[in-house]
Write a protein that holds these residues in place. Structure first.
Motif, PDB file in Angstrom:
ATOM      1  N   ARG A   1      -7.901  15.114  -0.396  1.00 33.53           N
ATOM      2  CA  ARG A   1      -6.322  15.077  -0.596  1.00 33.53           C
ATOM      3  C   ARG A   1      -6.060  14.091  -1.806  1.00 33.53           C
ATOM      4  O   ARG A   1      -6.740  13.249  -2.204  1.00 33.53           O
ATOM      5  CB  ARG A   1      -5.689  14.547   0.719  1.00 33.53           C
ATOM      6  CG  ARG A   1      -5.754  13.353   1.173  1.00 33.53           C
ATOM      7  CD  ARG A   1      -5.262  12.982   2.423  1.00 33.53           C
ATOM      8  NE  ARG A   1      -5.706  11.917   2.916  1.00 33.53           N
ATOM      9  CZ  ARG A   1      -5.000  10.706   2.819  1.00 33.53           C
ATOM     10  NH1 ARG A   1      -4.175  10.407   2.211  1.00 33.53           N
ATOM     11  NH2 ARG A   1      -5.482   9.658   3.754  1.00 33.53           N
ATOM     12  N   LEU A   2      -4.819  14.580  -2.475  1.00 35.85           N
ATOM     13  CA  LEU A   2      -4.225  13.729  -3.489  1.00 35.85           C
ATOM     14  C   LEU A   2      -3.041  13.805  -3.147  1.00 35.85           C
ATOM     15  O   LEU A   2      -2.072  15.008  -3.334  1.00 35.85           O
ATOM     16  CB  LEU A   2      -4.567  14.349  -4.855  1.00 35.85           C
ATOM     17  CG  LEU A   2      -4.146  13.669  -6.018  1.00 35.85           C
ATOM     18  CD1 LEU A   2      -4.266  12.160  -6.175  1.00 35.85           C
ATOM     19  CD2 LEU A   2      -4.196  14.525  -7.440  1.00 35.85           C
ATOM     20  N   SER A   3      -2.349  12.575  -2.653  1.00 35.28           N
ATOM     21  CA  SER A   3      -0.958  12.528  -2.220  1.00 35.28           C
ATOM     22  C   SER A   3      -0.418  11.365  -3.114  1.00 35.28           C
ATOM     23  O   SER A   3      -0.843  10.255  -3.454  1.00 35.28           O
ATOM     24  CB  SER A   3      -0.623  12.150  -0.904  1.00 35.28           C
ATOM     25  OG  SER A   3      -1.515  13.134  -0.107  1.00 35.28           O
ATOM     26  N   PHE A   4       1.183  11.926  -3.646  1.00 32.27           N
ATOM     27  CA  PHE A   4       1.918  10.814  -4.160  1.00 32.27           C
ATOM     28  C   PHE A   4       3.272  10.940  -4.055  1.00 32.27           C
ATOM     29  O   PHE A   4       3.546  11.999  -3.774  1.00 32.27           O
ATOM     30  CB  PHE A   4       1.399  10.773  -5.903  1.00 32.27           C
ATOM     31  CG  PHE A   4       1.643  12.287  -6.475  1.00 32.27           C
ATOM     32  CD1 PHE A   4       2.852  12.667  -7.149  1.00 32.27           C
ATOM     33  CD2 PHE A   4       0.526  13.099  -6.311  1.00 32.27           C
ATOM     34  CE1 PHE A   4       2.756  13.993  -7.406  1.00 32.27           C
ATOM     35  CE2 PHE A   4       0.367  14.256  -6.823  1.00 32.27           C
ATOM     36  CZ  PHE A   4       1.586  14.989  -7.569  1.00 32.27           C
ATOM     37  N   GLY A   5       3.976   9.829  -4.226  1.00 37.39           N
ATOM     38  CA  GLY A   5       5.425  10.055  -3.936  1.00 37.39           C
ATOM     39  C   GLY A   5       6.259   8.932  -3.896  1.00 37.39           C
ATOM     40  O   GLY A   5       5.663   7.972  -3.833  1.00 37.39           O
ATOM     41  N   PRO A   6       7.519   8.653  -3.813  1.00 38.09           N
ATOM     42  CA  PRO A   6       8.472   7.561  -3.637  1.00 38.09           C
ATOM     43  C   PRO A   6       8.003   6.810  -2.359  1.00 38.09           C
ATOM     44  O   PRO A   6       7.742   7.395  -1.373  1.00 38.09           O
ATOM     45  CB  PRO A   6       9.898   8.122  -3.652  1.00 38.09           C
ATOM     46  CG  PRO A   6       9.643   9.609  -3.106  1.00 38.09           C
ATOM     47  CD  PRO A   6       8.367  10.029  -3.642  1.00 38.09           C
ATOM     48  N   ALA A   7       8.134   5.462  -2.431  1.00 36.95           N
ATOM     49  CA  ALA A   7       7.950   4.600  -1.315  1.00 36.95           C
ATOM     50  C   ALA A   7       8.951   3.416  -1.216  1.00 36.95           C
ATOM     51  O   ALA A   7       9.624   3.154  -2.264  1.00 36.95           O
ATOM     52  CB  ALA A   7       6.505   3.998  -1.661  1.00 36.95           C
ATOM     53  N   MET A   8       8.966   3.017  -0.039  1.00 36.49           N
ATOM     54  CA  MET A   8       9.838   1.928   0.400  1.00 36.49           C
ATOM     55  C   MET A   8       9.061   0.960   1.233  1.00 36.49           C
ATOM     56  O   MET A   8       8.066   1.265   1.877  1.00 36.49           O
ATOM     57  CB  MET A   8      10.908   2.381   1.059  1.00 36.49           C
ATOM     58  CG  MET A   8      10.905   3.000   2.550  1.00 36.49           C
ATOM     59  SD  MET A   8      12.346   3.480   3.416  1.00 36.49           S
ATOM     60  CE  MET A   8      13.076   1.680   3.763  1.00 36.49           C
ATOM     61  N   ARG A   9       9.559  -0.439   1.096  1.00 34.86           N
ATOM     62  CA  ARG A   9       8.938  -1.534   1.892  1.00 34.86           C
ATOM     63  C   ARG A   9       9.698  -2.564   2.060  1.00 34.86           C
ATOM     64  O   ARG A   9      10.750  -3.092   1.322  1.00 34.86           O
ATOM     65  CB  ARG A   9       7.447  -1.835   1.197  1.00 34.86           C
ATOM     66  CG  ARG A   9       7.926  -2.380  -0.386  1.00 34.86           C
ATOM     67  CD  ARG A   9       6.380  -2.730  -0.955  1.00 34.86           C
ATOM     68  NE  ARG A   9       6.055  -4.040  -0.674  1.00 34.86           N
ATOM     69  CZ  ARG A   9       4.688  -4.624  -1.290  1.00 34.86           C
ATOM     70  NH1 ARG A   9       4.144  -3.906  -2.124  1.00 34.86           N
ATOM     71  NH2 ARG A   9       4.413  -5.962  -0.972  1.00 34.86           N
ATOM     72  N   TYR A  10       9.454  -3.671   2.878  1.00 38.16           N
ATOM     73  CA  TYR A  10      10.093  -4.716   3.237  1.00 38.16           C
ATOM     74  C   TYR A  10       9.149  -5.763   3.574  1.00 38.16           C
ATOM     75  O   TYR A  10       8.444  -5.578   4.646  1.00 38.16           O
ATOM     76  CB  TYR A  10      11.263  -4.421   4.403  1.00 38.16           C
ATOM     77  CG  TYR A  10      11.763  -5.775   4.918  1.00 38.16           C
ATOM     78  CD1 TYR A  10      12.122  -6.772   3.946  1.00 38.16           C
ATOM     79  CD2 TYR A  10      12.054  -5.841   6.268  1.00 38.16           C
ATOM     80  CE1 TYR A  10      12.899  -7.925   4.609  1.00 38.16           C
ATOM     81  CE2 TYR A  10      12.666  -6.882   6.664  1.00 38.16           C
ATOM     82  CZ  TYR A  10      13.144  -8.037   5.905  1.00 38.16           C
ATOM     83  OH  TYR A  10      13.787  -9.109   6.221  1.00 38.16           O
ATOM     84  N   ASP A  11       9.178  -6.735   2.953  1.00 37.22           N
ATOM     85  CA  ASP A  11       8.219  -7.710   3.032  1.00 37.22           C
ATOM     86  C   ASP A  11       8.747  -9.214   3.128  1.00 37.22           C
ATOM     87  O   ASP A  11      10.213  -9.456   2.731  1.00 37.22           O
ATOM     88  CB  ASP A  11       7.319  -8.135   1.860  1.00 37.22           C
ATOM     89  CG  ASP A  11       6.197  -7.035   1.752  1.00 37.22           C
ATOM     90  OD1 ASP A  11       6.158  -6.167   2.878  1.00 37.22           O
ATOM     91  OD2 ASP A  11       5.779  -6.792   0.675  1.00 37.22           O
ATOM     92  N   LEU A  12       8.316 -10.217   4.112  1.00 31.99           N
ATOM     93  CA  LEU A  12       8.718 -11.480   4.145  1.00 31.99           C
ATOM     94  C   LEU A  12       7.645 -12.549   3.661  1.00 31.99           C
ATOM     95  O   LEU A  12       6.267 -12.242   3.856  1.00 31.99           O
ATOM     96  CB  LEU A  12       9.278 -12.028   5.576  1.00 31.99           C
ATOM     97  CG  LEU A  12      10.306 -11.213   6.155  1.00 31.99           C
ATOM     98  CD1 LEU A  12      10.294 -11.603   7.383  1.00 31.99           C
ATOM     99  CD2 LEU A  12      11.661 -11.763   5.497  1.00 31.99           C
TER     100      LEU A  12
END
Length: 295
Positions: free
Chosen positions: A181-192
């Protein structure tokens, strides 16, 4: 004992039936398996990790690295639509540890998974007065990661907590198996992150992107994987910054002990303003033997 029995039942329930091509005959007429799945089983690994020097002057050298995780992989036809396939790849309770005092480092991830849906003929529906059906030559995939805690003792008193991340991706390869597979796209994250005194919130509301590239041979003897994620994160009251991280991994099956496969694994890790609690820019790597038991 109860937990061990439950774990074995989970892993064995997701195991596919062996095909004739994956069974080698013996002189007495019996067979033994020669195909294995690098995405399934109870993962236990040990090897040498190279840790870079940090800006504090600590951390450079080679040390022991230990790994453990529960890997689940499966594929099935959709219950709601014939001709639609679902592929699931999940990691539970992933632990990476460098236990020696000089270069101590501990990281735990509670859950990580990628889910891909494959349609024989992908399409986009446009709900106009006369509905339109337009070709869409991509699979759709979702990646999620929850509950990462990273404590790099050699790098100071800080801690990084990856509360959660998600990415909505497309896959132009559209493989009918989970091994390519080859997957790509927009991402979101929340870190402390904290330096031991002050906690900092880092929020990326779909201002980043994620890439996953996976290629494995049908027998599982070779496996290659590249994962990368980066973009802009905002710190409330302080502005935004650009960051990224990537991992490249190559594995080769070396032996199987009582049908429990062992791979040699080479891994390179890179980070740009994203490593550890202090957002280091660094390059590191490891070489290890990894067993994935109870397939």
């Amino acid at each position: 004992m109860l937990a061990f029995a439950l774990l074995s039942a989970i892993l064995l329930s997701s195991a596919p039936a062996a095909t004739d091509d994956c069974l080698a005959p013996q002189e007495d007429g019996s067979t033994f398996p020669i195909c294995f799945d690098p995405g399934r089983g109870l993962e236990l690994g040990a090897g040498a990790a190279w840790t870079p020097r940090t800006t504090t002057g600590a951390g450079e050298g080679v040390t022991l690295e230990l790994r453990a995780a529960i890997l689940l992989r499966s594929g099935r036809e959709s219950h709601s639509k014939r001709g639609s396939l679902w592929f699931f790849e999940q990691r539970l309770l992933t632990v990476v540890a460098q236990p020696f005092p000089v270069l101590q480092d501990f990281e735990l991830t509670a859950y990580e998974g990628t889910f891909r849906r494959h349609l024989r003929e992908g399409f986009i529906l446009v709900p106009a007065a006369r509905p339109l059906r337009l070709p869409f030559p991509f699979d759709v995939a979702l990646h999620a990661q929850v509950g990462t805690v990273e404590r790099r003792v050699f790098d100071g008193p800080g801690v990084r907590i990856g509360v959660g991340s998600a990415a909505l991706m497309i896959d132009p390869i559209r493989s009918t198996s989970g091994r390519l597979r080859l997957s790509f796209g927009p991402a979101m994250r929340y870190d402390l992150r904290t330096d031991g005194t002050v906690w900092v919130h880092e929020i990326s509301p779909f201002t980043g992107a994620r890439l996953e590239a996976v290629a494995e041979t049908d027998d599982g003897w070779w496996a290659a994987r590249i994962e990368g994620e980066g973009g802009w994160s905002a710190i409330p009251g302080q502005g935004a910054f650009l960051h990224g991280r990537a991992v490249a991994r190559l594995e080769r099956l070396v032996l199987a002990v009582n049908d429990q496969p062992v791979w040699i694994q080479a891994e390179v890790r890179a980070a740009y303003r994203d490593a550890g609690p202090y957002r280091r820019t660094e390059l590191s790597g490891s070489l290890a033997l990894v067993m994935r038991a109870f397939q």
